[in-house]
Design a protein around this motif. Structure first.
Motif, short mmCIF file in Angstrom:
data_model
loop_
_atom_site.label_atom_id
_atom_site.label_comp_id
_atom_site.label_asym_id
_atom_site.label_seq_id
_atom_site.Cartn_x
_atom_site.Cartn_y
_atom_site.Cartn_z
N GLY A 87 57.25 57.41 -15.00
CA GLY A 87 58.55 56.82 -15.35
C GLY A 87 58.49 55.45 -15.99
N PHE A 88 57.28 54.94 -16.22
CA PHE A 88 57.11 53.61 -16.80
C PHE A 88 56.27 53.69 -18.08
N ALA A 89 56.70 53.00 -19.12
CA ALA A 89 55.87 52.90 -20.32
C ALA A 89 54.86 51.79 -20.09
N LEU A 90 53.57 52.10 -20.33
CA LEU A 90 52.51 51.10 -20.08
C LEU A 90 51.87 50.60 -21.37
N ALA A 91 52.05 51.31 -22.48
CA ALA A 91 51.43 50.86 -23.73
C ALA A 91 52.24 51.39 -24.91
N VAL A 92 52.26 50.60 -25.98
CA VAL A 92 52.89 51.02 -27.23
C VAL A 92 51.76 51.50 -28.15
N ILE A 93 51.96 52.64 -28.79
CA ILE A 93 50.95 53.16 -29.71
C ILE A 93 50.97 52.33 -31.00
N ASP A 94 49.80 51.87 -31.40
CA ASP A 94 49.63 51.10 -32.63
C ASP A 94 49.42 52.10 -33.78
N GLU A 95 50.47 52.26 -34.57
CA GLU A 95 50.45 53.29 -35.63
C GLU A 95 49.32 53.04 -36.63
N ALA A 96 49.09 51.78 -36.98
CA ALA A 96 48.08 51.46 -37.99
C ALA A 96 46.69 51.84 -37.48
N GLU A 97 46.43 51.53 -36.20
CA GLU A 97 45.14 51.84 -35.60
C GLU A 97 44.97 53.36 -35.47
N ALA A 98 46.04 54.06 -35.11
CA ALA A 98 45.98 55.52 -35.01
C ALA A 98 45.63 56.12 -36.37
N ALA A 99 46.25 55.60 -37.42
CA ALA A 99 46.00 56.11 -38.77
C ALA A 99 44.56 55.83 -39.19
#
Lengths: 80, 379
Positions: free
Chosen positions: A52-64
């Protein structure tokens, strides 16, 4: 318990430090998720959610970048 | 689904496997421990071991939170739940873990104890608000991923002035467990276990960052690559570990940069530091008492500590003597080397904790790997 699914924030609610929350969409299923630990997260961001808790935001640039690396390895292997 | 499907692409996986085979030394061998149950699950589910060259071995580690919880703590939770005034709340994974005398939380619930499954510790806080006459105890377990949520639930209960909400804290720390494995006599002296490097935790690292692993890379000269939980993440991490070994390096690298920052999550760490402090030692299944490996509530939050509100016996209870969960958790035995595996112990009737959770090595091997064993025998 350490497994988490990335979901997309579709709306935000609550300014309180402990109770900042939002609706997060997990491939079609939306759930109210506490966002207190990701003050930087906004609408449209993908977050990793645990109990129920968000612990991290996905870094779109790093994912790409990582996906581009993997595709490059695949292209090299195909060529050889 | 975005940030999921891309990392399950079979074509990319085969290409990565070919690259790993090309770069691995055919005359050498590689033994990598994946610490997390999440990795164990992905490795079994996607058949990663079959894609890797035969000389690259993956060893399952102790990073399944349900698996490492000792029987005595579950017995204590059941004893708490049997008190007429108490409602015990916990995560679904914990409900079926075998306790002493053939019990489990699920069986205790069937026998009348008020035990409820929750998705989030906030559900337990809401329950405490809605039912002021009940003593709501949250049976908190897990590594660094579930600790910040428990901390925030306690802060919220304090802000609301709740008098009927407490936490039975069993939160444990990943670095302490890695240290214990590296220090174990099986590794250092007996040579029964060989570990050349670690696939480092994915989501635990979103909270604690990559810095805590620097000590292991340096002190024990073992490379660590923090990796995501999808199959391509695990395979890329294996490639990165092999490259480090080829180069003679032992560094901490981060394959999971899309979610893990070197410093971790500052807000989550602050909240944990506000509420919790280290216990001198904590009992782990398989590892025994590990110094400074568990958390308890600080004195300032004593009112929310179930171990202070109720008398809870801290008794050691033995595992089923034939169960090899302890050895499996240390990487000394594989699930199939346990006599109980797949005979009396299955996910429907687990005898040991590793057969319960999807993150457990035995459950993962039962669900996915046993067919592979059979295929290997046949071929």
């Amino acid at each position: 318990m350490c497994l988490a699914v990335p979901g997309r924030i579709v709306s935000l609610a609550g300014a309180d430090l402990l109770l900042r929350s939002g609706q997060v969409d997990f491939g079609g299923v939306a759930k109210k998720i506490n966002l207190a630990f990701v003050p930087e997260a906004g609408i449209g961001d993908y977050v990793l959610v645990h109990v129920g808790f968000a612990l991290a935001v996905i870094d779109e640039a790093e994912a790409a970048r990582v996906l581009a690396d993997l595709r490059e390895i695949a292209a090299l292997e195909d060529a050889e | 689904m975005k940030h999921v499907d891309e990392y399950r692409d079979g074509r990319l996986a085969r290409a990565l496997a070919a690259r790993i085979a090309r770069e691995a030394d055919p005359g050498g061998s590689y033994y990598f421990m994946e610490f997390c149950g999440g990795h164990t699950h992905a490795i079994s589910r996607y058949g990663i071991e079959d894609l890797l060259p035969g000389n690259v071995h993956l060893i399952h580690g102790p990073g399944c939170p349900v698996c490492v919880l000792p029987v005595g703590r579950i017995d204590a939770a059941i004893a708490l739940a049997r008190r007429p005034e108490v409602t015990l709340c916990t995560y679904g994974d914990v409900m079926r873990v075998p306790a002493s005398r053939g019990l489990s939380l699920l069986k205790a619930k069937a026998a009348g104890a008020d035990i409820r499954m929750v998705y989030s510790p906030l559900d337990a806080v809401r329950m405490a608000e809605a039912e002021p006459a009940r003593e709501i105890v949250f049976f908190a377990i897990g590594f660094e991923t579930t600790t910040p949520p428990t901390a925030l639930a306690i802060r919220l209960a304090a802000a609301k002035g709740l008098k009927n909400f407490t936490v039975f804290c069993n939160h444990v720390l990943t670095p302490a467990a890695i240290q214990t494995i590296l220090d174990s006599p099986e590794l250092r002296e007996m040579g029964r276990v060989r570990i050349d490097g670690f696939i480092g935790p994915a989501h635990v690292s979103t909270v604690i960052g990559t810095e805590p692993y620097a000590f292991f890379a340096e002190e024990f000269q073992k490379p660590v690559v923090v990796a995501g939980f999808e199959p391509l993440d695990v395979m890329e991490a294996v490639l990165m570990l092999i490259r480090q070994m080829t180069d003679g390096r032992h560094e901490v690298e981060n394959q999971y940069g899309r979610a893990v920052r070197p410093e971790g999550n500052a807000r989550a760490k602050e909240e944990v530091a506000e509420i919790f402090e280290l216990r001198k030692s904590f009992e782990w299944r398989g590892l025994g008492r590990v110094p400074y490996s568990g958390l308890r509530l600080k004195a300032g939050y004593a009112a929310f500590d179930a171990e202070r509100r109720f008398v809870i016996d801290d008794v050691l209870a033995p595992d089923n003597p034939a169960c090899e969960c302890g050895a499996v958790l240390r990487g000394v035995k594989t699930p199939a080397q346990c006599k109980l595996f797949g005979t009396v112990c299955t996910p429907e009737t687990p005898m040991g904790s590793c057969m319960v959770s999807a993150e457990g090595a035995c459950a993962a091997h039962w669900t996915y790997g046993r067919f592979r064993d059979r295929a290997r025998l046949a071929s």
